[in-house]
Motif scaffolding. Sequence first.
Motif, short mmCIF file in Angstrom:
data_model
loop_
_atom_site.label_atom_id
_atom_site.label_comp_id
_atom_site.label_asym_id
_atom_site.label_seq_id
_atom_site.Cartn_x
_atom_site.Cartn_y
_atom_site.Cartn_z
N ASN A 50 -24.36 -29.60 0.91
CA ASN A 50 -25.17 -28.55 0.31
C ASN A 50 -24.35 -27.62 -0.58
OD1 ASN A 50 -27.58 -29.38 1.46
ND2 ASN A 50 -27.20 -28.24 3.33
N THR A 51 -23.16 -28.06 -0.98
CA THR A 51 -22.30 -27.26 -1.85
C THR A 51 -22.14 -27.98 -3.17
OG1 THR A 51 -21.09 -26.34 0.02
CG2 THR A 51 -20.03 -26.21 -2.12
N ALA A 52 -22.34 -27.25 -4.25
CA ALA A 52 -22.08 -27.78 -5.59
C ALA A 52 -21.66 -26.61 -6.47
CB ALA A 52 -23.32 -28.46 -6.16
N ILE A 53 -20.66 -26.86 -7.30
CA ILE A 53 -20.24 -25.84 -8.25
C ILE A 53 -20.22 -26.47 -9.63
CG2 ILE A 53 -18.89 -24.49 -6.60
CD1 ILE A 53 -16.37 -25.80 -7.72
N GLU A 54 -20.37 -25.62 -10.62
CA GLU A 54 -20.36 -26.10 -12.01
C GLU A 54 -19.48 -25.16 -12.82
OE1 GLU A 54 -23.41 -26.33 -15.74
OE2 GLU A 54 -24.22 -26.61 -13.73
N ILE A 55 -18.48 -25.73 -13.47
CA ILE A 55 -17.66 -24.94 -14.36
C ILE A 55 -18.41 -24.83 -15.68
CG2 ILE A 55 -15.47 -24.80 -15.60
CD1 ILE A 55 -14.14 -26.13 -13.24
N THR A 64 -4.44 -16.17 -22.72
CA THR A 64 -5.39 -15.77 -21.68
C THR A 64 -6.43 -16.87 -21.51
OG1 THR A 64 -5.11 -13.45 -22.21
CG2 THR A 64 -7.06 -14.05 -20.95
N VAL A 65 -6.57 -17.36 -20.29
CA VAL A 65 -7.56 -18.38 -19.97
C VAL A 65 -8.72 -17.71 -19.26
CG1 VAL A 65 -8.00 -20.47 -18.63
CG2 VAL A 65 -5.79 -20.16 -19.77
N THR A 66 -9.94 -18.00 -19.71
CA THR A 66 -11.15 -17.48 -19.08
C THR A 66 -11.92 -18.66 -18.50
OG1 THR A 66 -11.24 -15.71 -20.71
CG2 THR A 66 -13.23 -16.12 -19.41
N VAL A 67 -12.22 -18.59 -17.20
CA VAL A 67 -12.95 -19.65 -16.50
C VAL A 67 -14.19 -19.04 -15.87
CG1 VAL A 67 -12.83 -21.39 -14.67
CG2 VAL A 67 -10.77 -20.78 -15.93
N THR A 68 -15.35 -19.64 -16.13
CA THR A 68 -16.60 -19.21 -15.53
C THR A 68 -17.16 -20.37 -14.71
OG1 THR A 68 -17.04 -17.80 -17.43
CG2 THR A 68 -18.88 -18.23 -15.95
N VAL A 69 -17.40 -20.13 -13.42
CA VAL A 69 -17.89 -21.18 -12.53
C VAL A 69 -19.06 -20.65 -11.72
CG1 VAL A 69 -16.16 -20.60 -10.79
CG2 VAL A 69 -17.20 -22.84 -10.75
N THR A 70 -20.10 -21.48 -11.55
CA THR A 70 -21.34 -21.09 -10.86
C THR A 70 -21.51 -21.88 -9.57
OG1 THR A 70 -22.38 -20.66 -12.99
CG2 THR A 70 -23.85 -20.88 -11.11
N ASN A 71 -21.95 -21.18 -8.52
CA ASN A 71 -22.34 -21.82 -7.26
C ASN A 71 -23.76 -22.32 -7.47
OD1 ASN A 71 -23.04 -22.55 -4.68
ND2 ASN A 71 -22.46 -20.60 -3.74
N ARG A 98 -20.53 -12.10 -10.96
CA ARG A 98 -21.75 -11.72 -11.68
C ARG A 98 -22.94 -12.38 -10.99
NH1 ARG A 98 -20.96 -8.83 -16.09
NH2 ARG A 98 -18.94 -8.93 -17.11
N THR A 99 -24.00 -11.59 -10.80
CA THR A 99 -25.20 -12.13 -10.15
C THR A 99 -25.91 -13.07 -11.10
OG1 THR A 99 -26.55 -10.28 -10.87
CG2 THR A 99 -25.51 -10.10 -8.72
N GLY A 100 -26.61 -14.04 -10.53
CA GLY A 100 -27.23 -15.07 -11.33
C GLY A 100 -28.43 -14.63 -12.13
N GLY A 115 -26.10 -19.25 -7.18
CA GLY A 115 -26.57 -18.68 -8.44
C GLY A 115 -25.59 -17.69 -9.05
N ASP A 116 -24.67 -17.15 -8.25
CA ASP A 116 -23.68 -16.20 -8.77
C ASP A 116 -22.57 -16.95 -9.51
OD1 ASP A 116 -25.08 -14.16 -7.66
OD2 ASP A 116 -23.56 -13.62 -6.17
N ARG A 117 -21.95 -16.24 -10.45
CA ARG A 117 -20.86 -16.79 -11.23
C ARG A 117 -19.57 -16.04 -10.94
NH1 ARG A 117 -24.63 -15.70 -14.59
NH2 ARG A 117 -23.45 -14.19 -15.80
N LEU A 118 -18.49 -16.79 -10.84
CA LEU A 118 -17.16 -16.21 -10.73
C LEU A 118 -16.52 -16.32 -12.11
CD1 LEU A 118 -15.69 -17.68 -7.43
CD2 LEU A 118 -17.00 -15.60 -7.76
N GLU A 119 -15.87 -15.24 -12.54
CA GLU A 119 -15.17 -15.24 -13.82
C GLU A 119 -13.70 -14.90 -13.57
OE1 GLU A 119 -17.17 -12.55 -16.44
OE2 GLU A 119 -18.94 -13.82 -16.59
N TYR A 120 -12.84 -15.84 -13.92
CA TYR A 120 -11.40 -15.66 -13.78
C TYR A 120 -10.80 -15.41 -15.17
CZ TYR A 120 -11.62 -17.82 -9.13
OH TYR A 120 -11.89 -18.11 -7.82
N GLU A 121 -9.88 -14.47 -15.26
CA GLU A 121 -9.07 -14.28 -16.45
C GLU A 121 -7.62 -14.42 -16.03
OE1 GLU A 121 -9.71 -11.03 -19.05
OE2 GLU A 121 -11.87 -11.33 -19.09
#
Length: 147
Positions: A50-55, A64-71, A98-100, A115-121
Amino acid sequence: MGFSVSGSTVVILIGCLIAFSAAFTVATDSFDRITTAQDERADHLLDQQNTAIEINDVQRDNETVTVTVTNTDSTTLAIDRTDLLVDGEYRNETPTIRTGTNDELREGTNLWIPGDRLEYEIESNGDRVKIITQNGVVGSATLTEES
Protein backbone atom coordinates in the motif's frame (compact mmCIF):
# COMPACT_ATOMS: atom_id res chain seq x y z
CA MET A 1 11.33 -55.35 46.93
CA GLY A 2 7.74 -54.40 45.99
CA PHE A 3 7.87 -50.91 47.46
CA SER A 4 11.16 -49.95 45.82
CA VAL A 5 9.83 -50.76 42.32
CA SER A 6 6.60 -48.87 42.99
CA GLY A 7 8.43 -45.94 44.56
CA SER A 8 10.92 -45.65 41.71
CA THR A 9 8.09 -45.84 39.15
CA VAL A 10 6.31 -42.97 40.91
CA VAL A 11 9.54 -40.92 40.97
CA ILE A 12 10.12 -41.57 37.24
CA LEU A 13 6.49 -40.67 36.39
CA ILE A 14 6.72 -37.43 38.41
CA GLY A 15 10.00 -36.61 36.63
CA CYS A 16 8.38 -37.28 33.24
CA LEU A 17 5.40 -35.08 34.16
CA ILE A 18 7.70 -32.21 35.19
CA ALA A 19 9.79 -32.61 32.00
CA PHE A 20 6.65 -32.67 29.83
CA SER A 21 5.23 -29.54 31.48
CA ALA A 22 8.52 -27.69 30.94
CA ALA A 23 8.74 -28.82 27.29
CA PHE A 24 5.08 -27.89 26.72
CA THR A 25 5.67 -24.39 28.12
CA VAL A 26 8.71 -23.85 25.88
CA ALA A 27 6.87 -25.19 22.82
CA THR A 28 3.83 -22.98 23.47
CA ASP A 29 6.02 -19.89 23.93
CA SER A 30 7.94 -20.67 20.72
CA PHE A 31 4.70 -21.14 18.79
CA ASP A 32 3.38 -17.80 20.09
CA ARG A 33 6.58 -16.02 19.03
CA ILE A 34 6.46 -17.56 15.54
CA THR A 35 2.80 -16.59 15.15
CA THR A 36 3.53 -13.01 16.26
CA ALA A 37 6.46 -12.76 13.82
CA GLN A 38 4.31 -14.06 10.96
CA ASP A 39 1.59 -11.51 11.78
CA GLU A 40 4.13 -8.67 11.88
CA ARG A 41 5.59 -9.80 8.55
CA ALA A 42 2.13 -9.89 6.99
CA ASP A 43 1.44 -6.36 8.29
CA HIS A 44 4.77 -5.16 6.88
CA LEU A 45 4.03 -6.71 3.48
CA LEU A 46 0.58 -5.09 3.45
CA ASP A 47 2.12 -1.70 4.26
CA GLN A 48 4.67 -2.25 1.50
CA GLN A 49 1.95 -3.11 -1.01
CA ASN A 50 0.00 0.00 0.00
CA THR A 51 3.01 2.30 -0.41
CA ALA A 52 3.85 4.13 -3.61
CA ILE A 53 5.87 7.25 -4.21
CA GLU A 54 6.35 9.30 -7.34
CA ILE A 55 9.24 11.62 -8.01
CA ASN A 56 7.48 14.54 -9.67
CA ASP A 57 10.38 16.83 -10.44
CA VAL A 58 14.15 16.73 -10.20
CA GLN A 59 16.10 19.77 -11.36
CA ARG A 60 19.54 21.23 -10.93
CA ASP A 61 20.21 24.95 -10.94
CA ASN A 62 23.99 25.47 -10.78
CA GLU A 63 24.92 23.39 -7.73
CA THR A 64 21.48 23.23 -6.09
CA VAL A 65 19.35 20.14 -6.69
CA THR A 66 15.59 20.36 -6.11
CA VAL A 67 13.65 17.09 -5.69
CA THR A 68 9.87 16.89 -5.34
CA VAL A 69 8.35 13.53 -4.40
CA THR A 70 4.70 12.63 -3.66
CA ASN A 71 3.24 9.90 -1.45
CA THR A 72 0.73 8.48 -3.97
CA ASP A 73 -0.80 5.54 -2.09
CA SER A 74 -2.66 4.96 1.19
CA THR A 75 0.13 4.43 3.75
CA THR A 76 1.23 7.30 5.99
CA LEU A 77 5.03 7.32 6.14
CA ALA A 78 7.55 8.73 8.62
CA ILE A 79 9.71 11.48 7.14
CA ASP A 80 12.67 10.72 9.38
CA ARG A 81 12.62 7.13 8.11
CA THR A 82 12.67 8.20 4.45
CA ASP A 83 16.16 8.26 2.97
CA LEU A 84 17.57 10.40 0.18
CA LEU A 85 20.56 9.25 -1.89
CA VAL A 86 22.34 11.42 -4.46
CA ASP A 87 24.71 9.41 -6.68
CA GLY A 88 24.62 6.64 -4.05
CA GLU A 89 25.62 8.99 -1.23
CA TYR A 90 23.28 9.25 1.77
CA ARG A 91 22.08 12.80 2.39
CA ASN A 92 20.66 13.83 5.75
CA GLU A 93 18.43 16.66 4.54
CA THR A 94 15.16 17.85 6.08
CA PRO A 95 12.51 18.35 3.41
CA THR A 96 9.75 20.91 3.16
CA ILE A 97 6.27 19.34 3.38
CA ARG A 98 3.45 20.63 1.16
CA THR A 99 -0.13 19.41 1.48
CA GLY A 100 -1.65 17.78 -1.56
CA THR A 101 -4.85 19.75 -1.88
CA ASN A 102 -3.98 23.41 -1.37
CA ASP A 103 -0.15 23.41 -1.64
CA GLU A 104 0.34 25.00 1.78
CA LEU A 105 3.34 24.29 3.95
CA ARG A 106 2.91 21.89 6.85
CA GLU A 107 5.46 22.19 9.66
CA GLY A 108 6.19 20.50 12.97
CA THR A 109 5.29 16.97 11.96
CA ASN A 110 7.07 13.79 11.01
CA LEU A 111 4.14 12.34 9.05
CA TRP A 112 4.13 12.09 5.26
CA ILE A 113 0.42 11.74 4.58
CA PRO A 114 -0.85 10.34 1.25
CA GLY A 115 -1.06 13.15 -1.30
CA ASP A 116 1.57 15.31 0.44
CA ARG A 117 4.78 16.29 -1.32
CA LEU A 118 8.28 16.42 0.09
CA GLU A 119 10.61 19.03 -1.40
CA TYR A 120 14.35 18.64 -0.92
CA GLU A 121 16.90 21.32 -1.78
CA ILE A 122 20.43 19.91 -1.81
CA GLU A 123 23.84 21.31 -2.64
CA SER A 124 25.21 18.68 -5.04
CA ASN A 125 26.62 18.01 -8.51
CA GLY A 126 25.16 14.49 -8.64
CA ASP A 127 23.21 13.04 -11.56
CA ARG A 128 21.01 10.41 -9.89
CA VAL A 129 18.51 10.69 -7.04
CA LYS A 130 16.91 7.85 -5.10
CA ILE A 131 14.22 8.09 -2.38
CA ILE A 132 13.75 5.04 -0.13
CA THR A 133 10.77 4.75 2.23
CA GLN A 134 10.67 3.00 5.60
CA ASN A 135 9.21 -0.17 4.13
CA GLY A 136 11.59 -0.45 1.18
CA VAL A 137 9.65 1.21 -1.64
CA VAL A 138 12.05 3.09 -3.92
CA GLY A 139 11.69 5.94 -6.39
CA SER A 140 14.61 7.07 -8.55
CA ALA A 141 15.25 9.68 -11.20
CA THR A 142 18.00 11.30 -13.21
CA LEU A 143 18.68 15.01 -12.76
CA THR A 144 18.02 17.53 -15.51
CA GLU A 145 19.50 20.98 -15.99
CA GLU A 146 17.06 23.80 -15.37
CA SER A 147 16.86 26.25 -18.24
